[in-house]
Write an enzyme that holds these catalytic residues in place. Sequence first.
Site, PDB file in Angstrom:
ATOM      1  N   SER A   5       0.858  -1.183   0.000  1.00 54.40           N
ATOM      2  CA  SER A   5       0.000   0.000   0.000  1.00 54.40           C
ATOM      3  C   SER A   5       0.896   1.236   0.000  1.00 54.40           C
ATOM      4  O   SER A   5       1.712   1.406  -0.901  1.00 54.40           O
ATOM      5  CB  SER A   5      -0.950  -0.035   1.202  1.00 54.40           C
ATOM      6  OG  SER A   5      -1.821   1.073   1.193  1.00 54.40           O
ATOM      7  N   HIS A  14      -2.538  -1.082  -3.425  1.00 55.31           N
ATOM      8  CA  HIS A  14      -3.595  -0.083  -3.272  1.00 55.31           C
ATOM      9  C   HIS A  14      -3.200   1.174  -4.043  1.00 55.31           C
ATOM     10  O   HIS A  14      -2.246   1.856  -3.676  1.00 55.31           O
ATOM     11  CB  HIS A  14      -3.793   0.277  -1.797  1.00 55.31           C
ATOM     12  CG  HIS A  14      -4.164  -0.890  -0.936  1.00 55.31           C
ATOM     13  ND1 HIS A  14      -4.050  -0.875   0.439  1.00 55.31           N
ATOM     14  CD2 HIS A  14      -4.676  -2.111  -1.258  1.00 55.31           C
ATOM     15  CE1 HIS A  14      -4.452  -2.027   0.927  1.00 55.31           C
ATOM     16  NE2 HIS A  14      -4.833  -2.798  -0.083  1.00 55.31           N
ATOM     17  N   ASP A  65      -4.296  -4.805   5.878  1.00 57.23           N
ATOM     18  CA  ASP A  65      -4.714  -5.646   4.752  1.00 57.23           C
ATOM     19  C   ASP A  65      -3.582  -6.614   4.402  1.00 57.23           C
ATOM     20  O   ASP A  65      -2.436  -6.206   4.237  1.00 57.23           O
ATOM     21  CB  ASP A  65      -5.057  -4.774   3.539  1.00 57.23           C
ATOM     22  CG  ASP A  65      -5.632  -5.587   2.390  1.00 57.23           C
ATOM     23  OD1 ASP A  65      -6.224  -6.651   2.654  1.00 57.23           O
ATOM     24  OD2 ASP A  65      -5.492  -5.160   1.229  1.00 57.23           O
TER      25      ASP A  65
END
Length: 365
Positions: free
Chosen positions: A167, A193, A288
């Site tokens: 991310s 992401h 995540d």
Amino acid sequence: MASRSPGRKIRVLIVDDCAAMRGLLRAVLSRDPGIEVVGEAPDPDAARALIRSLDPDVLTLDVEMRGTSGLELLEGLMRACPTPVVMISTLTARGTEVTLDALALGAVDCFARPTHNVAAHLDGAAQELIAKVRGAASAKVRPFMRAASVPSAPRCFDDRIIAVGASTGGVEAVAQLLSHFPANCPPTLVALHMPAGFTASFAARLDRLCAPHVDQAVDGAPLTPGQVWLVPDGGAHLEVGGRTNPRCRLTDGPVGGHRGSVDRMFHSLARHCARKAVGVILTGTGRDGADGLGALASAGGQTVGQDEASSVVYGMPRAAFETGAVLHQLPLEKIGPFVLDLCLPLPPAEQMQDCHANEEAKATA
């Protein structure tokens, strides 16, 4: 940049050549009581002066300013006084390319804004922008150094599959990881992401810079050596389907607010081909990937996490490490070669041990 003491507001400097845009950004960020906009700069020269006098914790920066390039400001800043920067970028071909340049130079994150109805978009995406500024405030930025890409020579790999999740800070981390991969690397999946509209440009950039072929994943595409598949634009999740002939599988539905979900990717590997999988979790905000990586490790897969010292944001790797999901923790520069070594064929004796382990796992399933 001086370190921010706990409890102190995040001090933000807005750099944008449009007065209306500066006003909109100030209004949105001021909604958060933990953020204080300490200044506004209409151009890079004013920004340099305010950076010296105000010492902000975070900059929001529009690199598509008129006159002196915002990229020049960013590169100089990262060399002389590394400061967390959130890019404010338009969803145009030039906007996405310049933003990717900025992320490669050391910007922490990017926030996409449209070319029309900007005020309405910012109002609806206020929490996203605030979260990115808050995340940037805790990021570790380092002096910019342009690293040379040295891919390894082609080798004979086994049938393993590599899956990478990241991310915040992940654009440069993924690029550095893949720079080690040879043209015949094991099939690789990447869940990163990114704002919608940026993935196609990022895939094209990686395809130019790296030895393997890199593209956005297509539903049903086979996992073949020398191919890296990225989660595509459009909000789908990238998973693996099939055991004997693994393929890309694109699925829908939000997971923890993320599209695509790193957890979904790792869980699919745990279900279909755990003992042939290597899961890698890199820098990023949140958690995540931690649950999915844990499932992969429990099912017999190899798992690797980026260490705290080399992470821009040690959020996702920390969550995975603290739950026991990370079997090997390494600095970013060592992860690529280490992962490739894991994909080399085992010596005959170790192959027999691995075969017996597979049989035992099936018997207890």
